[in-house]
Design a protein around this motif. Structure first.
Motif, PDB file in Angstrom:
ATOM      1  N   HIS A  84     -15.386  -2.996   3.826  1.00  0.00           N
ATOM      2  CA  HIS A  84     -14.895  -1.638   3.626  1.00  0.00           C
ATOM      3  C   HIS A  84     -13.511  -1.560   4.246  1.00  0.00           C
ATOM      4  O   HIS A  84     -13.343  -1.815   5.437  1.00  0.00           O
ATOM      5  CB  HIS A  84     -15.856  -0.669   4.319  1.00  0.00           C
ATOM      6  N   LEU A  85     -12.509  -1.204   3.452  1.00  0.00           N
ATOM      7  CA  LEU A  85     -11.125  -1.168   3.936  1.00  0.00           C
ATOM      8  C   LEU A  85     -10.450   0.106   3.491  1.00  0.00           C
ATOM      9  O   LEU A  85     -10.410   0.409   2.301  1.00  0.00           O
ATOM     10  CB  LEU A  85     -10.352  -2.386   3.409  1.00  0.00           C
ATOM     11  N   GLU A  86      -9.923   0.859   4.448  1.00  0.00           N
ATOM     12  CA  GLU A  86      -9.162   2.066   4.169  1.00  0.00           C
ATOM     13  C   GLU A  86      -7.750   1.905   4.719  1.00  0.00           C
ATOM     14  O   GLU A  86      -7.566   1.505   5.861  1.00  0.00           O
ATOM     15  CB  GLU A  86      -9.812   3.286   4.820  1.00  0.00           C
ATOM     16  N   THR A  87      -6.777   2.218   3.882  1.00  0.00           N
ATOM     17  CA  THR A  87      -5.382   2.217   4.306  1.00  0.00           C
ATOM     18  C   THR A  87      -4.693   3.423   3.697  1.00  0.00           C
ATOM     19  O   THR A  87      -5.193   4.005   2.728  1.00  0.00           O
ATOM     20  CB  THR A  87      -4.648   0.937   3.849  1.00  0.00           C
ATOM     21  N   PRO A  88      -3.538   3.821   4.224  1.00  0.00           N
ATOM     22  CA  PRO A  88      -2.810   4.929   3.605  1.00  0.00           C
ATOM     23  C   PRO A  88      -2.326   4.563   2.204  1.00  0.00           C
ATOM     24  O   PRO A  88      -2.252   3.388   1.845  1.00  0.00           O
ATOM     25  CB  PRO A  88      -1.625   5.142   4.558  1.00  0.00           C
ATOM     26  N   ALA A  89      -1.975   5.572   1.437  1.00  0.00           N
ATOM     27  CA  ALA A  89      -1.404   5.321   0.114  1.00  0.00           C
ATOM     28  C   ALA A  89      -0.035   4.659   0.235  1.00  0.00           C
ATOM     29  O   ALA A  89       0.358   3.854  -0.608  1.00  0.00           O
ATOM     30  CB  ALA A  89      -1.302   6.625  -0.665  1.00  0.00           C
ATOM     31  N   ALA A  90       0.712   5.028   1.283  1.00  0.00           N
ATOM     32  CA  ALA A  90       2.070   4.512   1.465  1.00  0.00           C
ATOM     33  C   ALA A  90       2.069   3.422   2.524  1.00  0.00           C
ATOM     34  O   ALA A  90       1.964   3.699   3.725  1.00  0.00           O
ATOM     35  CB  ALA A  90       3.017   5.641   1.854  1.00  0.00           C
ATOM     36  N   VAL A  91       2.168   2.166   2.072  1.00  0.00           N
ATOM     37  CA  VAL A  91       2.211   0.996   2.962  1.00  0.00           C
ATOM     38  C   VAL A  91       3.438   0.174   2.588  1.00  0.00           C
ATOM     39  O   VAL A  91       3.730  -0.012   1.403  1.00  0.00           O
ATOM     40  CB  VAL A  91       0.939   0.136   2.817  1.00  0.00           C
ATOM     41  N   ALA A  92       4.167  -0.311   3.593  1.00  0.00           N
ATOM     42  CA  ALA A  92       5.334  -1.157   3.335  1.00  0.00           C
ATOM     43  C   ALA A  92       5.251  -2.396   4.207  1.00  0.00           C
ATOM     44  O   ALA A  92       4.710  -2.354   5.319  1.00  0.00           O
ATOM     45  CB  ALA A  92       6.623  -0.398   3.622  1.00  0.00           C
ATOM     46  N   THR A  93       5.797  -3.506   3.690  1.00  0.00           N
ATOM     47  CA  THR A  93       5.731  -4.789   4.386  1.00  0.00           C
ATOM     48  C   THR A  93       7.123  -5.381   4.552  1.00  0.00           C
ATOM     49  O   THR A  93       7.935  -5.358   3.614  1.00  0.00           O
ATOM     50  CB  THR A  93       4.847  -5.784   3.613  1.00  0.00           C
ATOM     51  N   VAL A  94       7.397  -5.907   5.736  1.00  0.00           N
ATOM     52  CA  VAL A  94       8.621  -6.660   6.000  1.00  0.00           C
ATOM     53  C   VAL A  94       8.205  -8.085   6.349  1.00  0.00           C
ATOM     54  O   VAL A  94       7.424  -8.300   7.281  1.00  0.00           O
ATOM     55  CB  VAL A  94       9.433  -6.051   7.158  1.00  0.00           C
ATOM     56  N   PHE A  95       8.732  -9.060   5.602  1.00  0.00           N
ATOM     57  CA  PHE A  95       8.356 -10.458   5.786  1.00  0.00           C
ATOM     58  C   PHE A  95       9.355 -11.179   6.683  1.00  0.00           C
ATOM     59  O   PHE A  95      10.401 -10.642   7.045  1.00  0.00           O
ATOM     60  CB  PHE A  95       8.276 -11.154   4.430  1.00  0.00           C
ATOM     61  N   GLN A  96       9.039 -12.421   7.026  1.00  0.00           N
ATOM     62  CA  GLN A  96       9.939 -13.201   7.868  1.00  0.00           C
ATOM     63  C   GLN A  96      11.268 -13.437   7.158  1.00  0.00           C
ATOM     64  O   GLN A  96      12.328 -13.376   7.774  1.00  0.00           O
ATOM     65  CB  GLN A  96       9.311 -14.535   8.245  1.00  0.00           C
ATOM     66  N   GLU A  97      11.226 -13.692   5.856  1.00  0.00           N
ATOM     67  CA  GLU A  97      12.452 -13.834   5.079  1.00  0.00           C
ATOM     68  C   GLU A  97      12.793 -12.473   4.479  1.00  0.00           C
ATOM     69  O   GLU A  97      11.906 -11.750   4.002  1.00  0.00           O
ATOM     70  CB  GLU A  97      12.275 -14.846   3.952  1.00  0.00           C
ATOM     71  N   PRO A  98      14.072 -12.088   4.453  1.00  0.00           N
ATOM     72  CA  PRO A  98      14.443 -10.774   3.929  1.00  0.00           C
ATOM     73  C   PRO A  98      14.080 -10.558   2.456  1.00  0.00           C
ATOM     74  O   PRO A  98      13.817  -9.433   2.029  1.00  0.00           O
ATOM     75  CB  PRO A  98      15.965 -10.742   4.119  1.00  0.00           C
ATOM     76  N   ARG A  99      14.062 -11.640   1.676  1.00  0.00           N
ATOM     77  CA  ARG A  99      13.680 -11.577   0.265  1.00  0.00           C
ATOM     78  C   ARG A  99      14.525 -10.560  -0.514  1.00  0.00           C
ATOM     79  O   ARG A  99      14.009  -9.725  -1.250  1.00  0.00           O
ATOM     80  CB  ARG A  99      12.195 -11.264   0.119  1.00  0.00           C
ATOM     81  N   LEU A 100      15.838 -10.653  -0.336  1.00  0.00           N
ATOM     82  CA  LEU A 100      16.768  -9.792  -1.056  1.00  0.00           C
ATOM     83  C   LEU A 100      17.184 -10.458  -2.354  1.00  0.00           C
ATOM     84  O   LEU A 100      17.329 -11.680  -2.417  1.00  0.00           O
ATOM     85  CB  LEU A 100      18.008  -9.511  -0.200  1.00  0.00           C
ATOM     86  N   LEU A 101      17.375  -9.664  -3.392  1.00  0.00           N
ATOM     87  CA  LEU A 101      17.850 -10.189  -4.670  1.00  0.00           C
ATOM     88  C   LEU A 101      19.352 -10.447  -4.561  1.00  0.00           C
ATOM     89  O   LEU A 101      20.124  -9.520  -4.305  1.00  0.00           O
ATOM     90  CB  LEU A 101      17.564  -9.189  -5.795  1.00  0.00           C
ATOM     91  N   PRO A 102      19.793 -11.696  -4.740  1.00  0.00           N
ATOM     92  CA  PRO A 102      21.201 -12.025  -4.492  1.00  0.00           C
ATOM     93  C   PRO A 102      22.171 -11.377  -5.464  1.00  0.00           C
ATOM     94  O   PRO A 102      23.366 -11.273  -5.169  1.00  0.00           O
ATOM     95  CB  PRO A 102      21.225 -13.556  -4.622  1.00  0.00           C
ATOM     96  N   TRP A 103      21.694 -10.948  -6.633  1.00  0.00           N
ATOM     97  CA  TRP A 103      22.584 -10.352  -7.634  1.00  0.00           C
ATOM     98  C   TRP A 103      22.656  -8.827  -7.517  1.00  0.00           C
ATOM     99  O   TRP A 103      23.269  -8.170  -8.345  1.00  0.00           O
ATOM    100  CB  TRP A 103      22.131 -10.744  -9.044  1.00  0.00           C
ATOM    101  N   LYS A 104      22.038  -8.266  -6.482  1.00  0.00           N
ATOM    102  CA  LYS A 104      22.112  -6.825  -6.252  1.00  0.00           C
ATOM    103  C   LYS A 104      22.726  -6.556  -4.878  1.00  0.00           C
ATOM    104  O   LYS A 104      22.470  -7.280  -3.922  1.00  0.00           O
ATOM    105  CB  LYS A 104      20.734  -6.172  -6.347  1.00  0.00           C
ATOM    106  N   ARG A 105      23.518  -5.500  -4.803  1.00  0.00           N
ATOM    107  CA  ARG A 105      24.147  -5.137  -3.540  1.00  0.00           C
ATOM    108  C   ARG A 105      23.105  -4.605  -2.559  1.00  0.00           C
ATOM    109  O   ARG A 105      21.974  -4.331  -2.934  1.00  0.00           O
ATOM    110  CB  ARG A 105      25.261  -4.128  -3.782  1.00  0.00           C
ATOM    111  N   ALA A 106      23.503  -4.451  -1.316  1.00  0.00           N
ATOM    112  CA  ALA A 106      22.553  -4.067  -0.268  1.00  0.00           C
ATOM    113  C   ALA A 106      21.820  -2.783  -0.622  1.00  0.00           C
ATOM    114  O   ALA A 106      20.586  -2.718  -0.555  1.00  0.00           O
ATOM    115  CB  ALA A 106      23.283  -3.919   1.069  1.00  0.00           C
ATOM    116  N   TRP A 107      22.543  -1.746  -1.018  1.00  0.00           N
ATOM    117  CA  TRP A 107      21.884  -0.467  -1.301  1.00  0.00           C
ATOM    118  C   TRP A 107      20.969  -0.577  -2.515  1.00  0.00           C
ATOM    119  O   TRP A 107      19.914   0.074  -2.564  1.00  0.00           O
ATOM    120  CB  TRP A 107      22.910   0.648  -1.487  1.00  0.00           C
ATOM    121  N   GLN A 108      21.339  -1.427  -3.475  1.00  0.00           N
ATOM    122  CA  GLN A 108      20.501  -1.612  -4.662  1.00  0.00           C
ATOM    123  C   GLN A 108      19.200  -2.331  -4.313  1.00  0.00           C
ATOM    124  O   GLN A 108      18.152  -2.045  -4.901  1.00  0.00           O
ATOM    125  CB  GLN A 108      21.282  -2.384  -5.725  1.00  0.00           C
ATOM    126  N   ASN A 109      19.257  -3.269  -3.375  1.00  0.00           N
ATOM    127  CA  ASN A 109      18.034  -3.928  -2.922  1.00  0.00           C
ATOM    128  C   ASN A 109      17.087  -2.928  -2.274  1.00  0.00           C
ATOM    129  O   ASN A 109      15.864  -3.013  -2.441  1.00  0.00           O
ATOM    130  CB  ASN A 109      18.374  -5.048  -1.925  1.00  0.00           C
TER     131      ASN A 109
END
Length: 273
Positions: A84-109
């Motif tokens: 049985h697992l309950e979590t909020p509807a709004a969950v966000a994850t930050v990984f060890q690697e930033p995982r940014l898309l190189p073809w998008k600017r910072a704000w677009q990421n």
């Protein structure tokens, strides 16, 4: 943040169902008998866990203990086999690697996938909050490791999460940058009043940041420490050294003398993953 009229309402859950929405007035995470099998091996084995709204929890454990599997389950990135697992509807994850898309600017990421008419403004506000307002138009390749991780953190915060999952996000950073990120995360945690679960292999990091430290072993929580330290924490405090010793012992690391107990307790990543 959501106002009172937007609180998520809990719904019934079947024994084997993946997640439901937690009663946020009482908890941010509730797990009972959580099990995740890969073949015949149970990586999570009947795990129970509660995280209160606004609580900062750090999770330690050796390689294969189930830390990443638990984080992925809480972030709805992986299914569970039983429990049985309950979590909020709004969950966000930050990984060890930033995982940014190189073809998008910072704000677009940051705005990526954000379905809102004011997505750009919200992304710029988030960048300002992590101290990178002047880098909104920067390409990921031009950012330092610490800056890229700040963008990743802003991308998580712009979604207004009730639960923030941090998967060793400071592990690849140098010592000074890591200290700066610690202060930033603490500031954001207090400002947004969200629940945080940090997976780390750094015992000192866990003790410096968290309200509570959990040690995972063989798919279950085997040790718990509620942090009772002075308001301003320091690795030089006798109470801190005693806490470090207990955590290292719970991880199966022998602490032979006070000199070792006082040394930085940041083990090699592979040792505690």
């Amino acid at each position: 943040m959501h106002d009172a009229s937007e609180l998520d309402v809990p719904t019934p859950i079947d024994r084997n169902r993946q997640t439901t929405v937690a009663d946020e007035a009482q908890r941010a995470v509730r797990a009972r008998g959580l099990t995740r099998r890969f073949g015949t091996r149970a990586v999570l084995d009947g795990l129970d866990l509660d995280v209160a709204p606004g609580e900062f929890v750090a999770l330690l454990g050796r390689s294969g203990s189930g830390k990443t599997t638990l984080l992925r389950a809480l972030g709805r990135l992986d299914r569970i086999s039983e429990g049985h697992l309950e979590t909020p509807a709004a969950v966000a994850t930050v990984f060890q690697e930033p995982r940014l898309l190189p073809w998008k600017r910072a704000w677009q990421n940051i705005a990526l996938g954000l379905r809102a008419p004011d997505a750009r403004r919200r992304a710029l506000d988030a960048l300002n909050e992590v101290g990178l307002a002047e880098h909104a138009q920067a390409w990921p390749a031009t950012l330092s490791g610490g800056q890229a991780q700040r963008v990743s953190l802003a991308r998580a915060l712009v979604r207004d999460p009730k639960l923030l999952l941090l998967d060793e996000p400071f592990g690849a950073l140098d010592a000074l940058t890591r200290m700066s990120m610690h202060k930033l995360v603490q500031k954001l945690w207090r400002t947004h009043r969200l629940a945080v679960l940090l997976v780390t292999h750094d015992v000192d990091e866990a003790a410096l940041l968290a309200d509570r430290v959990l040690v995972l072993s063989q798919g279950r929580i085997e040790h718990e420490e509620r942090i009772v330290l002075p308001a301003v924490r320091s690795v030089d405090q006798p109470e801190f050294r005693a806490l470090r010793r207990r955590l290292l012992t719970s991880l199966g690391v022998e602490v032979a003398d006070e000199a070792i107990a006082a040394a930085p307790a940041r083990l090699a990543p592979g040792a505690l993953r």
